[in-house]
Design a protein around this motif. Structure first.
Motif, PDB file in Angstrom:
ATOM      1  N   ASP A 207       0.629  -1.374   0.117  1.00 61.43           N
ATOM      2  CA  ASP A 207       0.087  -0.004  -0.111  1.00 61.43           C
ATOM      3  C   ASP A 207       0.912   1.301   0.004  1.00 61.43           C
ATOM      4  OD1 ASP A 207       0.861   0.263   2.745  1.00 61.43           O
ATOM      5  OD2 ASP A 207      -0.930  -0.193   3.421  1.00 61.43           O
ATOM      6  N   LYS A 208       0.210   2.469   0.238  1.00 61.94           N
ATOM      7  CA  LYS A 208       1.215   3.616  -0.148  1.00 61.94           C
ATOM      8  C   LYS A 208       1.980   3.772   1.270  1.00 61.94           C
ATOM      9  CE  LYS A 208      -2.457   6.505  -2.531  1.00 61.94           C
ATOM     10  NZ  LYS A 208      -3.062   7.723  -2.313  1.00 61.94           N
ATOM     11  N   GLU A 209       1.810   3.128   2.320  1.00 60.35           N
ATOM     12  CA  GLU A 209       2.708   3.153   3.511  1.00 60.35           C
ATOM     13  C   GLU A 209       3.754   2.069   3.320  1.00 60.35           C
ATOM     14  OE1 GLU A 209      -0.790   3.649   3.990  1.00 60.35           O
ATOM     15  OE2 GLU A 209      -0.377   5.686   3.850  1.00 60.35           O
ATOM     16  N   GLN A 210       3.801   1.567   2.298  1.00 56.60           N
ATOM     17  CA  GLN A 210       4.672   0.386   1.794  1.00 56.60           C
ATOM     18  C   GLN A 210       4.582  -0.997   2.780  1.00 56.60           C
ATOM     19  OE1 GLN A 210       7.290   0.224  -0.593  1.00 56.60           O
ATOM     20  NE2 GLN A 210       5.808   1.791  -1.383  1.00 56.60           N
ATOM     21  N   LYS A 211       3.529  -1.113   3.119  1.00 52.66           N
ATOM     22  CA  LYS A 211       3.116  -2.392   4.196  1.00 52.66           C
ATOM     23  C   LYS A 211       2.715  -3.414   3.156  1.00 52.66           C
ATOM     24  CE  LYS A 211      -0.475  -3.962   7.240  1.00 52.66           C
ATOM     25  NZ  LYS A 211      -1.660  -3.724   8.022  1.00 52.66           N
ATOM     26  N   LEU A 212       3.413  -4.708   3.295  1.00 52.62           N
ATOM     27  CA  LEU A 212       3.198  -5.822   2.570  1.00 52.62           C
ATOM     28  C   LEU A 212       1.590  -6.313   2.597  1.00 52.62           C
ATOM     29  CD1 LEU A 212       4.544  -8.091   0.705  1.00 52.62           C
ATOM     30  CD2 LEU A 212       4.943  -9.261   2.785  1.00 52.62           C
ATOM     31  N   LEU A 213       1.129  -6.461   1.615  1.00 53.01           N
ATOM     32  CA  LEU A 213      -0.429  -7.033   1.454  1.00 53.01           C
ATOM     33  C   LEU A 213      -0.595  -8.444   1.433  1.00 53.01           C
ATOM     34  CD1 LEU A 213      -1.915  -4.091  -0.761  1.00 53.01           C
ATOM     35  CD2 LEU A 213      -1.890  -4.210   1.809  1.00 53.01           C
ATOM     36  N   SER A 214      -1.445  -9.043   2.126  1.00 56.66           N
ATOM     37  CA  SER A 214      -1.814 -10.532   1.780  1.00 56.66           C
ATOM     38  C   SER A 214      -3.082 -10.606   1.259  1.00 56.66           C
ATOM     39  CB  SER A 214      -1.767 -11.213   3.042  1.00 56.66           C
ATOM     40  OG  SER A 214      -2.650 -10.567   4.093  1.00 56.66           O
ATOM     41  N   ASN A 215      -3.450 -11.954   0.972  1.00 56.73           N
ATOM     42  CA  ASN A 215      -4.632 -12.176   0.185  1.00 56.73           C
ATOM     43  C   ASN A 215      -4.918 -11.403  -1.108  1.00 56.73           C
ATOM     44  OD1 ASN A 215      -5.579 -13.761   2.305  1.00 56.73           O
ATOM     45  ND2 ASN A 215      -6.490 -11.820   3.441  1.00 56.73           N
ATOM     46  N   VAL A 216      -3.484 -11.778  -1.985  1.00 56.98           N
ATOM     47  CA  VAL A 216      -3.258 -10.837  -3.140  1.00 56.98           C
ATOM     48  C   VAL A 216      -3.755 -11.813  -4.495  1.00 56.98           C
ATOM     49  CG1 VAL A 216      -1.703  -9.376  -4.560  1.00 56.98           C
ATOM     50  CG2 VAL A 216      -2.185  -9.219  -1.925  1.00 56.98           C
TER      51      VAL A 216
ATOM     52  N   ILE B 213      -2.846 -15.429 -12.716  1.00 58.31           N
ATOM     53  CA  ILE B 213      -1.670 -16.640 -12.780  1.00 58.31           C
ATOM     54  C   ILE B 213      -2.201 -17.707 -11.582  1.00 58.31           C
ATOM     55  CG2 ILE B 213       0.679 -17.063 -11.810  1.00 58.31           C
ATOM     56  CD1 ILE B 213       1.149 -14.268 -12.585  1.00 58.31           C
ATOM     57  N   HIS B 214      -2.668 -17.493 -10.469  1.00 60.21           N
ATOM     58  CA  HIS B 214      -3.143 -18.496  -9.612  1.00 60.21           C
ATOM     59  C   HIS B 214      -4.625 -18.168  -9.281  1.00 60.21           C
ATOM     60  CE1 HIS B 214       0.734 -19.932  -9.204  1.00 60.21           C
ATOM     61  NE2 HIS B 214       1.288 -18.431  -8.999  1.00 60.21           N
ATOM     62  N   ASN B 215      -5.521 -19.313  -9.085  1.00 60.23           N
ATOM     63  CA  ASN B 215      -6.722 -19.282  -8.649  1.00 60.23           C
ATOM     64  C   ASN B 215      -6.981 -18.722  -6.991  1.00 60.23           C
ATOM     65  OD1 ASN B 215      -7.771 -19.775 -11.128  1.00 60.23           O
ATOM     66  ND2 ASN B 215      -7.703 -21.772 -10.811  1.00 60.23           N
ATOM     67  N   ASP B 216      -5.841 -19.051  -6.311  1.00 59.05           N
ATOM     68  CA  ASP B 216      -5.824 -18.743  -4.828  1.00 59.05           C
ATOM     69  C   ASP B 216      -5.045 -17.427  -4.719  1.00 59.05           C
ATOM     70  OD1 ASP B 216      -3.448 -20.172  -5.774  1.00 59.05           O
ATOM     71  OD2 ASP B 216      -3.009 -20.374  -3.600  1.00 59.05           O
ATOM     72  N   SER B 217      -5.412 -16.507  -3.541  1.00 61.05           N
ATOM     73  CA  SER B 217      -4.801 -15.570  -3.209  1.00 61.05           C
ATOM     74  C   SER B 217      -3.492 -16.104  -2.421  1.00 61.05           C
ATOM     75  CB  SER B 217      -5.517 -14.491  -2.431  1.00 61.05           C
ATOM     76  OG  SER B 217      -6.036 -15.213  -1.099  1.00 61.05           O
ATOM     77  N   ARG B 218      -2.472 -14.884  -2.361  1.00 57.45           N
ATOM     78  CA  ARG B 218      -1.018 -14.999  -1.732  1.00 57.45           C
ATOM     79  C   ARG B 218      -0.735 -13.832  -1.249  1.00 57.45           C
ATOM     80  NH1 ARG B 218       1.620 -19.163  -5.328  1.00 57.45           N
ATOM     81  NH2 ARG B 218      -0.234 -19.928  -5.399  1.00 57.45           N
ATOM     82  N   GLU B 219       0.489 -14.107  -0.606  1.00 55.40           N
ATOM     83  CA  GLU B 219       1.091 -12.783  -0.172  1.00 55.40           C
ATOM     84  C   GLU B 219       1.876 -12.270  -0.968  1.00 55.40           C
ATOM     85  OE1 GLU B 219       2.209 -11.471   4.290  1.00 55.40           O
ATOM     86  OE2 GLU B 219       3.952 -12.640   3.655  1.00 55.40           O
ATOM     87  N   GLU B 220       2.995 -13.148  -1.601  1.00 55.64           N
ATOM     88  CA  GLU B 220       4.017 -12.855  -2.513  1.00 55.64           C
ATOM     89  C   GLU B 220       3.965 -13.878  -3.759  1.00 55.64           C
ATOM     90  OE1 GLU B 220       7.719 -10.975  -0.136  1.00 55.64           O
ATOM     91  OE2 GLU B 220       7.423 -13.210   0.036  1.00 55.64           O
TER      92      GLU B 220
END
Length: 254
Positions: free
Chosen positions: A63-72, A81-88
């Protein structure tokens, strides 16, 4: 615009792929610049410079604060690419087919697209000096032709010798997949097999790439399919008797 450098004060319209061209029409590598504007609350973190074929790559969404997002969710050329969400998104060994535009999606919001360029893996060039020898003379072999040769490169020297029961040189190893299904899904167990033809019944020790604590020295390598990537094997009987690498590109779905 001409000159050795080009300075911009970026706004959202400057996002894109940049390269330069010489007066003789030679093109440089391409670099990606992504400028986050007020309309995008998330951004894809990806390599700005070209990555080398075979190297690992990790993409993430922040996000704008450079926080790593999950469920992406990650997209390549607008394809999920993948049917499931992931962090990276981890690519263990990047290939030319991985080149293209990437973006991420989180909570219904999409990042701007970023271009990831993949360049060919540099190939070493062997030279010999002097090229003509007489008995008892010394000769120097040089391994060159590499960019930044001091940056993590390790050099190994090999001599190809004829197989013991044949006058021909030992051929390249071949990697096969068992079962040889047209589509492999994540989590499935498969076996990679290293086959060497023309070895004359020699007792081989096998090397596998990428390596792990569980990498075998036998001709079979049983793995659980995770990410797409290259698997390599070769055989050796001693320090001088060694095959060329055999390569298998494993494509994993889901």
């Amino acid at each position: 615009m001409s000159g050795f450098s080009y300075t911009i004060t970026p706004d959202w319209s400057h996002s894109g792929v940049y390269w330069c061209e010489s007066g003789s029409a030679d093109f440089s590598n391409a670099v990606n610049i992504t400028v986050q504007d007020k309309h995008h609350s998330i951004i894809l973190v990806s390599p700005a410079l070209p990555v080398t074929e075979g190297d690992p790559v990790t993409l993430s969404c922040r996000d704008k604060e450079q926080k790593l997002l999950s469920n992406v969710f990650f997209y390549h050329n607008n394809k999920l690419i993948h049917n499931d969400s992931r962090e990276e998104l981890k690519i263990s060994a990047v290939s030319k087919s991985d080149e293209g535009f990437y973006k991420c999606e989180h909570s219904g919001k999409e990042s701007p697209q970023s271009w990831m360029a993949v360049r060919d893996k540099p190939q070493p060039v062997l030279s010999v000096s002097p090229s003509w020898l007489s008995p008892g003379a010394s000769v120097t072999l040089s391994c060159g032709g590499l960019e930044h040769p001091s940056a993590g490169w390790r050099f190994f020297w090999y001599k190809m010798v004829p197989a013991k029961s044949s006058s021909s040189y030992i051929s390249k190893a071949t990697v096969t997949l068992q079962p040889n299904w047209s589509q492999i899904f994540r989590g499935e167990k498969v076996t990679l097999r290293c086959e060497i033809h023309g070895g004359g019944g020699a007792q081989w020790t096998y090397e596998w790439r990428p390596t792990s604590r569980n990498s075998p020295t036998s001709s079979e390598y049983r793995i659980t399919a995770a990410d797409s990537g290259e698997y390599k094997c070769r055989g050796r009987t001693d320090v001088f008797t060694i095959t060329k690498w055999g390569v298998l590109r494993l494509a994993v779905s889901g």
